[in-house]
Design an enzyme around this catalytic site. Structure first.
Site, PDB file in Angstrom:
ATOM      1  N   MET A 151     -21.462  -2.143   5.918  1.00  0.00           N
ATOM      2  CA  MET A 151     -22.320  -1.824   6.973  1.00  0.00           C
ATOM      3  C   MET A 151     -21.923  -0.524   7.710  1.00  0.00           C
ATOM      4  SD  MET A 151     -23.950  -5.083   8.857  1.00  0.00           S
ATOM      5  CE  MET A 151     -22.729  -5.583  10.049  1.00  0.00           C
ATOM      6  N   HIS A 194     -13.557   1.855   6.352  1.00  0.00           N
ATOM      7  CA  HIS A 194     -11.981   1.879   6.492  1.00  0.00           C
ATOM      8  C   HIS A 194     -11.203   1.485   5.290  1.00  0.00           C
ATOM      9  CE1 HIS A 194     -12.614  -2.508   6.956  1.00  0.00           C
ATOM     10  NE2 HIS A 194     -13.106  -2.219   7.800  1.00  0.00           N
ATOM     11  N   HIS A 224     -12.620  -1.577   3.244  1.00  0.00           N
ATOM     12  CA  HIS A 224     -13.730  -1.242   2.525  1.00  0.00           C
ATOM     13  C   HIS A 224     -13.302  -0.752   1.077  1.00  0.00           C
ATOM     14  CE1 HIS A 224     -15.865  -1.212   6.474  1.00  0.00           C
ATOM     15  NE2 HIS A 224     -16.630  -2.304   5.971  1.00  0.00           N
ATOM     16  N   GLN A 264     -29.148  -9.613  10.879  1.00  0.00           N
ATOM     17  CA  GLN A 264     -27.938 -10.507  10.940  1.00  0.00           C
ATOM     18  C   GLN A 264     -27.446 -10.363  12.309  1.00  0.00           C
ATOM     19  OE1 GLN A 264     -25.851  -8.353   7.669  1.00  0.00           O
ATOM     20  NE2 GLN A 264     -24.017  -8.786   9.049  1.00  0.00           N
ATOM     21  N   SER A 308     -11.306  -3.583  10.686  1.00  0.00           N
ATOM     22  CA  SER A 308     -12.776  -3.884  11.089  1.00  0.00           C
ATOM     23  C   SER A 308     -13.075  -2.736  11.590  1.00  0.00           C
ATOM     24  CB  SER A 308     -12.854  -5.286  11.927  1.00  0.00           C
ATOM     25  OG  SER A 308     -14.250  -5.279  12.571  1.00  0.00           O
ATOM     26  N   ARG A 317     -15.581  -2.706  13.848  1.00  0.00           N
ATOM     27  CA  ARG A 317     -15.454  -3.013  15.252  1.00  0.00           C
ATOM     28  C   ARG A 317     -14.189  -2.461  16.046  1.00  0.00           C
ATOM     29  NH1 ARG A 317     -18.609  -7.299  13.359  1.00  0.00           N
ATOM     30  NH2 ARG A 317     -20.685  -7.383  14.283  1.00  0.00           N
TER      31      ARG A 317
END
Ligand code: AMP
Length: 281
Positions: free
Chosen positions: A30, A34, A37, A61, A186, A188
């Site tokens: 998505m 970082h 990934h 989702q 993450s 986020r």
């Protein structure tokens, strides 16, 4: 790296490659990329002939619209990061993934796995994941799929989905890449400031502590002790559980430590963090 924005163009390109029996590794993301990934992309690069990645923030989702709106988007730096490692980047538009309203309301028979842990706290989330993954797999038809252990339950669900769809895809799950303080990387985390990032590492540290103190017999008291400590540090906990690694059935009464995983989800400053640790005997 070649960038495709339309499924049709990407499929034409991949069709040619497949005629030469090339293996295709796929890394769905998505974005807000970082090193976690990147570790999947590198795995794919090592194990397959062609590496395809996708960036698509899948609206279906998100059970929380505020979380969707605040999801970080860093497309330019994502492209720069991928450039040296990835062969093909797919940046689909919504109409390629969800051509009509019906395509946003499919249902997949995942069973109990979908209702536990993340599923309990994010109703509908895994159905949304299945919808986008089915569509992406149909477009790309990869031979290999690379996923992160960070989203452990998601990787079990996607394995189940590929079986339901009768797709013969090798699924490779890579270990969680962490910051030096232990915090799982993450997208986020971009919403945390430096001080919060320091404190966020306590979630991982609590998993490590729980793993070290886990005993045969009932671990309810241990769970409560660790929860209490996290709450005192400002975490709002959705769950902190011990489960069977195969199907995530929750287990407090431990008969043998092999095949177990500890999983947690908690908010820190309104940012939802998840993490897990395979229990070491
Ligand atoms: P996302 O962009 O969050 O949907 O994640 C895309 C893929 O990257 C998923 O398979 C994740 O499990 C994986 N991933 C996310 N964070 C990490 C991490 N810290 N280490 C390894 N893989 C990760």
């Amino acid at each position: 790296m070649i960038i495709y924005k339309h499924a049709k163009d990407l499929q034409e390109h991949l069709q040619k490659l497949k005629q030469n029996e090339r293996s295709i590794g796929f890394v769905p993301t998505m974005g807000a990329l970082h090193n976690g990934h990147l570790s999947l992309i590198k795995q794919s690069k090592l194990n397959t002939d062609i590496t395809v990645s996708s960036i698509y923030v899948n609206p279906v989702q998100f059970n929380n619209q505020d979380d969707f709106k605040k999801y970080p988007v860093t497309l330019e730096s994502d492209i720069l990061l991928l450039e040296d490692f990835c062969d093909i980047l797919f940046l689909p538009e919504e109409e390629d993934i969800y051509p009509d309203e019906n395509s946003k309301h499919k249902h997949f028979e995942i069973g109990d796995l979908e209702k536990r842990l993340e599923g309990k706290y994010r109703p509908g989330h895994f159905q949304g994941v299945c919808m986008v993954v089915e569509r992406l797999l149909n477009i790309i038809e990869p031979t290999h799929l690379f996923l992160g252990q960070k989203d452990y339950q998601q990787s079990l669900i996607i394995k189940k989905l590929t079986r339901l769809l009768n797709k013969n895809i090798a699924i490779i799950i890579s270990p969680t890449v962490r910051e030096p303080n232990g915090l799982a990387m993450s997208s986020r985390n971009l919403r945390l400031n430096a001080e919060e990032k320091n404190r966020a590492a306590d979630l991982y540290k609590s998993l490590v502590e729980m793993n070290a103190k886990l005993q045969l017999g009932n671990n309810g008291v241990l769970k409560n002790e660790i929860r209490y400590k996290l709450e005192k540090k400002g975490f709002k906990i959705d769950y902190l559980e011990i489960a069977a690694a195969g199907d995530l059935e929750l287990i407090d009464d431990v008969k043998k430590s092999a095949g177990l995983i500890i999983l947690a989800a908690a908010y820190l400053s309104n940012v939802r963090l998840i993490d897990n640790l395979i229990v070491t005997a």
